[in-house]
Design a protein around this motif. Structure first.
Motif, PDB file in Angstrom:
ATOM      1  N   VAL A   1       0.855  -1.188   0.000  1.00 43.46           N
ATOM      2  CA  VAL A   1       0.000   0.000   0.000  1.00 43.46           C
ATOM      3  C   VAL A   1       0.891   1.237   0.000  1.00 43.46           C
ATOM      4  O   VAL A   1       1.692   1.423   0.929  1.00 43.46           O
ATOM      5  CB  VAL A   1      -0.923   0.022   1.241  1.00 43.46           C
ATOM      6  CG1 VAL A   1      -1.773   1.288   1.250  1.00 43.46           C
ATOM      7  CG2 VAL A   1      -1.803  -1.215   1.276  1.00 43.46           C
ATOM      8  N   PRO A   2       0.793   2.094  -1.019  1.00 45.78           N
ATOM      9  CA  PRO A   2       1.622   3.323  -1.044  1.00 45.78           C
ATOM     10  C   PRO A   2       1.334   4.218   0.152  1.00 45.78           C
ATOM     11  O   PRO A   2       0.203   4.298   0.641  1.00 45.78           O
ATOM     12  CB  PRO A   2       1.199   3.999  -2.354  1.00 45.78           C
ATOM     13  CG  PRO A   2       0.616   2.911  -3.185  1.00 45.78           C
ATOM     14  CD  PRO A   2      -0.033   1.967  -2.226  1.00 45.78           C
ATOM     15  N   THR A   3       2.378   4.885   0.628  1.00 51.23           N
ATOM     16  CA  THR A   3       2.249   5.803   1.757  1.00 51.23           C
ATOM     17  C   THR A   3       2.692   7.205   1.337  1.00 51.23           C
ATOM     18  O   THR A   3       3.096   7.428   0.201  1.00 51.23           O
ATOM     19  CB  THR A   3       3.122   5.351   2.946  1.00 51.23           C
ATOM     20  OG1 THR A   3       4.513   5.577   2.615  1.00 51.23           O
ATOM     21  CG2 THR A   3       2.923   3.877   3.262  1.00 51.23           C
ATOM     22  N   SER A   4       2.634   8.128   2.272  1.00 50.51           N
ATOM     23  CA  SER A   4       3.032   9.510   1.999  1.00 50.51           C
ATOM     24  C   SER A   4       4.544   9.699   2.025  1.00 50.51           C
ATOM     25  O   SER A   4       5.051  10.741   1.610  1.00 50.51           O
ATOM     26  CB  SER A   4       2.396  10.439   3.030  1.00 50.51           C
ATOM     27  OG  SER A   4       2.811  10.074   4.345  1.00 50.51           O
ATOM     28  N   ALA A   5       5.292   8.701   2.517  1.00 50.91           N
ATOM     29  CA  ALA A   5       6.736   8.849   2.710  1.00 50.91           C
ATOM     30  C   ALA A   5       7.510   8.594   1.419  1.00 50.91           C
ATOM     31  O   ALA A   5       7.044   7.897   0.513  1.00 50.91           O
ATOM     32  CB  ALA A   5       7.228   7.889   3.790  1.00 50.91           C
ATOM     33  N   VAL A   6       8.711   9.139   1.361  1.00 44.54           N
ATOM     34  CA  VAL A   6       9.637   8.845   0.270  1.00 44.54           C
ATOM     35  C   VAL A   6      10.282   7.491   0.562  1.00 44.54           C
ATOM     36  O   VAL A   6      10.619   7.186   1.707  1.00 44.54           O
ATOM     37  CB  VAL A   6      10.717   9.936   0.159  1.00 44.54           C
ATOM     38  CG1 VAL A   6      11.674   9.637  -0.990  1.00 44.54           C
ATOM     39  CG2 VAL A   6      10.072  11.303  -0.022  1.00 44.54           C
ATOM     40  N   ASP A   7      10.463   6.694  -0.460  1.00 42.41           N
ATOM     41  CA  ASP A   7      11.089   5.379  -0.284  1.00 42.41           C
ATOM     42  C   ASP A   7      12.608   5.545  -0.226  1.00 42.41           C
ATOM     43  O   ASP A   7      13.212   6.166  -1.114  1.00 42.41           O
ATOM     44  CB  ASP A   7      10.721   4.466  -1.456  1.00 42.41           C
ATOM     45  CG  ASP A   7      10.945   2.992  -1.148  1.00 42.41           C
ATOM     46  OD1 ASP A   7      11.339   2.670  -0.008  1.00 42.41           O
ATOM     47  OD2 ASP A   7      10.703   2.161  -2.050  1.00 42.41           O
ATOM     48  N   VAL A   8      13.226   5.040   0.834  1.00 36.77           N
ATOM     49  CA  VAL A   8      14.678   5.100   0.987  1.00 36.77           C
ATOM     50  C   VAL A   8      15.190   3.765   1.507  1.00 36.77           C
ATOM     51  O   VAL A   8      14.445   2.959   2.074  1.00 36.77           O
ATOM     52  CB  VAL A   8      15.113   6.220   1.969  1.00 36.77           C
ATOM     53  CG1 VAL A   8      14.628   7.580   1.504  1.00 36.77           C
ATOM     54  CG2 VAL A   8      14.630   5.923   3.393  1.00 36.77           C
ATOM     55  N   ASP A   9      16.480   3.534   1.321  1.00 39.57           N
ATOM     56  CA  ASP A   9      17.128   2.385   1.942  1.00 39.57           C
ATOM     57  C   ASP A   9      17.135   2.598   3.456  1.00 39.57           C
ATOM     58  O   ASP A   9      17.558   3.659   3.932  1.00 39.57           O
ATOM     59  CB  ASP A   9      18.566   2.248   1.436  1.00 39.57           C
ATOM     60  CG  ASP A   9      19.299   1.121   2.126  1.00 39.57           C
ATOM     61  OD1 ASP A   9      19.067  -0.039   1.769  1.00 39.57           O
ATOM     62  OD2 ASP A   9      20.094   1.420   3.047  1.00 39.57           O
ATOM     63  N   PRO A  10      16.658   1.644   4.254  1.00 41.78           N
ATOM     64  CA  PRO A  10      16.539   1.870   5.699  1.00 41.78           C
ATOM     65  C   PRO A  10      17.844   2.198   6.406  1.00 41.78           C
ATOM     66  O   PRO A  10      17.833   2.880   7.436  1.00 41.78           O
ATOM     67  CB  PRO A  10      15.967   0.539   6.209  1.00 41.78           C
ATOM     68  CG  PRO A  10      15.251  -0.036   5.039  1.00 41.78           C
ATOM     69  CD  PRO A  10      16.083   0.351   3.849  1.00 41.78           C
TER      70      PRO A  10
END
Length: 684
Positions: free
Chosen positions: A595-604
């Motif tokens: 489910v897409p969220t409002s956050a930017v996707d980054v390497d943890p």
């Protein structure tokens, strides 16, 4: 045979562009400097890009009203790592805001030192003193118009002005810059970054003043970013356009044009958190009103005649609860069950099954232990019996309450965190009934805030609030599925925020004074806002209150719109998404898929952004606020003695930058050596 010049040009430094020069930008510089300790430091050229002053950034800039306070205790905020940070790079001891204030007074204004200062100064670690002494602050801090009076008055549990924290951040940046290896440097650009374009093995960062910065690496640390309004707000904006009504849309209070609010008018306000208290302060004290101490010790507001009349509402309908006056830092320790559970959790966990039982029992234990210490008459059985009931029955709150009735007979003495942070269910019969309920709660909360460590309700709620960071670490990224994140985790965080992220107690006193002066009324929870186009007035009502709607020519949104990368209004980030170089983080769903969220996707780990195709970027990292719904716990300032998310984040990014810089230096060195060797052979 003639000689051949085999000399090479000076090595090119590793160029880092940090977009955002507030707390995170400062911490990145400090961590890079720490990583250069002990030699073998690569030459790094750091460019800080921010239209706001470097160090303080936009939110903490030093020219804002001194009436605006932090909601964090002066002794409970730092910008320096500790052993508890579990940093990759070397820990450099540095002062908390309180320690820095005391050291500034000692250094620049020793006649203002009192006995309490002397006691605190004696307890400061010599390593902290040494860090402060590396770059003592300028005498301008205590010059007329400076911060001398506030610096001398800061206490462990006082709430410093935001401007003073900005001064602390500016000093921290100055000190970190001076601590960099001699070959490294920092360059400040008072501009906004609007784009990043790849150019071979580097990026070119475009600024709105026309400058273009070549970067081997980019760190996006912009903090709060603008997002598009919700569909409902967009429709309201369209209807309000041309009506003559004034809408102060969501933003940080110091950036909102409150000067557009006419004197003496009615104002509708959405939001009852810190933004509300700041906005009210700017439009009351900021317009010449003042608070005085009444004969009964309560605050009394003396109006200037220029202040508006506020009609306020929020989702829960209640102002955030006041910070307690502990006379020390907030309670540490506790969370025995949570600390025992967390190390055993791996992968995607279930909040209700794996976390809530520990959270609930830890808070109940803290509450009843404090109640027994301060009011043993509330019990008809030993504390051990009560705690045993908590242990065995806490999974079902109704069953727990029935079991506790015999041992804690008065319902008012039993702990109910939901009731403490939520208005009673059902519909209020009138606005007066709502008013009486909220005012009674505010007055009771003030009494509890003054009790500090001796308030059972404050101790119990603090157990929940102070668990947010640990829960966030578990929930980060795919630690919880999308359904848990939107449901039980969201509800837990709401309670924790209302209980733990509230204003100084003084702000609640001032709010009650404004209520008594007839300048603040409450509309209720779940506000509905519209505009009467015929009259040009906004209309607000609550479905939970039987009352006529309130109308006003002004609407103020006293909150900051959460950032959503899918609807971002930040030009730089929008372009990255459009170019496929960034994408929203999608959380795993218990129903299958993501489910897409409002956050930017980054390497943890490294915070490198993830491309639209799922690959990780080689040069761009992103940290902070835009990761609020993925990494979580990214909105809270670092607290000493904790594993502060912000410092873990900046430390990991700095370590990754230094590793990249060393690798690039090694490649260039091999290339240079090969070129030199080839030239030498040719000369032979």
């Amino acid at each position: 045979m003639g000689s051949t010049d085999t000399s090479t040009e000076a090595p090119v430094p590793f160029r880092v562009v940090v977009v955002g020069a507030g707390p995170r930008g400062v911490s990145i510089v400090e961590r890079i400097a720490a990583g250069g300790l002990g030699g073998d430091a690569p030459e790094i050229e750091i460019h800080l890009v921010d239209p706001a002053p470097a160090g303080a950034g936009e939110v903490w800039r030093t020219d804002q009203s001194r009436e605006l306070n932090m909601n964090t205790y002066a002794g409970a905020v730092t910008l320096f790592t500790e052993q508890t940070t579990e940093a990759v790079l070397p820990v450099v001891a540095g002062p908390t805001l309180l320690e820095w204030a005391d050291l500034v007074v000692e250094h620049l204004a020793p006649p203002r030192l009192g006995d309490e200062h002397a006691s605190r100064l004696r307890s400061i670690d010599p390593a902290v003193r040494a860090t402060f002494a590396e770059r003592p602050p300028s005498a301008a801090l205590v010059a007329p118009g400076g911060f001398l009076d506030e610096l001398a008055a800061v206490e462990l549990d006082s709430h410093a002005s935001r401007a003073l924290y900005g001064a602390y951040l500016e000093w921290a940046l100055d000190r970190a810059t001076a601590a960099l290896p001699s070959a490294s440097s920092v360059h400040v650009h008072r501009a906004r970054a609007v784009g990043i374009e790849p150019a071979g093995h580097v990026d070119v960062v475009e600024l709105d003043d026309g400058a273009r910065l070549v970067a081997d690496a980019v760190v996006l640390a912009q903090g709060w970013l603008p997002s598009a309004p919700s569909p409902a707000d967009a429709a309201l904006r369209d209807r309000a356009r041309g009506s003559g009504a004034v809408w102060i849309e969501p933003a940080s209070p110091i950036d909102q044009p409150v000067e557009r609010v006419p004197d003496g008018v009615d104002v509708l306000v959405r939001g009852l958190g810190m933004g509300f208290f700041d906005t009210v302060t700017l439009l009351t004290v900021g317009r010449g009103g003042r608070h005085e101490l009444g004969t009964d010790g309560a605050s009394v507001y003396v109006p200037s005649g220029r202040e508006p009349r506020f009609h306020a509402a929020s989702g829960r309908g209640l102002p955030f609860r006041a910070k307690s006056r502990y006379g020390s830092l907030p309670p540490a320790g506790g969370h025995e069950r949570l600390r025992a559970v967390v190390p055993r959790l791996h992968g995607t966990v279930d909040f209700v099954r794996d976390l809530r039982p520990a959270l609930r029992r830890d808070a109940l234990d803290a509450y009843y232990a404090t109640l027994h210490r301060t009011n043993p008459a509330a019990f008809t059985a030993p504390l051990e019996v009560v705690l045993g009931i908590v242990e065995s029955r806490a999974d079902d709150l109704d069953e727990l309450d029935r079991a506790l009735r015999d041992v804690v007979p008065d319902a008012a003495d039993r702990f109910d965190p939901v009731a403490a942070t939520t208005l009673p269910a059902g519909r209020f019969a009138s606005s007066d009934a709502l008013h009486d309920e909220i005012v009674a709660r505010l007055r009771a909360d003030l009494v509890e805030a003054e009790r500090g460590h001796d308030s059972p309700i404050k101790v119990g709620l603090w157990s929940l609030a102070s668990a947010r960071a640990a829960v966030s670490r578990v929930a980060a990224f795919d630690g919880l599925d999308a359904e848990d994140a939107a449901g039980p985790l969201h509800e837990f965080m709401q309670i924790g925020n209302l209980a733990g992220s509230g204003p100084p107690a003084q702000r609640i006193r001032e709010l009650l004074a404004l209520v008594d002066a007839g300048l603040v009324t409450f509309v209720g929870p779940r506000p509905i806002v519209d505009i009467d186009e015929a009259t040009g007035r906004f209309v607000m009502s609550s479905p939970d209150v039987e009352a006529e709607p309130v109308t006003a020519p002004v609407l103020i949104d006293a909150w900051v719109r959460p950032h959503d990368v899918r609807t971002t209004r930040d030009e730089l980030l929008r372009r990255l998404v459009e170019d496929g170089r960034a994408r929203p983080f999608a959380r795993v769903s218990g129903l299958g898929g993501r489910v897409p969220t409002s956050a930017v996707d980054v390497d943890p780990v490294t915070s490198r952004i993830v491309h639209g195709d799922g690959t990780t970027d080689e040069r761009i990292r992103l940290i902070g606020v835009p990761l609020a719904t993925s990494r979580r716990d990214t909105l809270i300032s670092p607290m000493p003695g904790t594993r502060a998310t912000m410092l873990v984040e900046t430390d990991a990014v700095a370590a990754d930058l230094l590793a990249q810089a060393r690798a690039q230096r090694s490649v260039r060195s091999r290339s240079t050596n090969a070129s030199t060797s080839a030239s030498s052979r040719s000369a032979e």
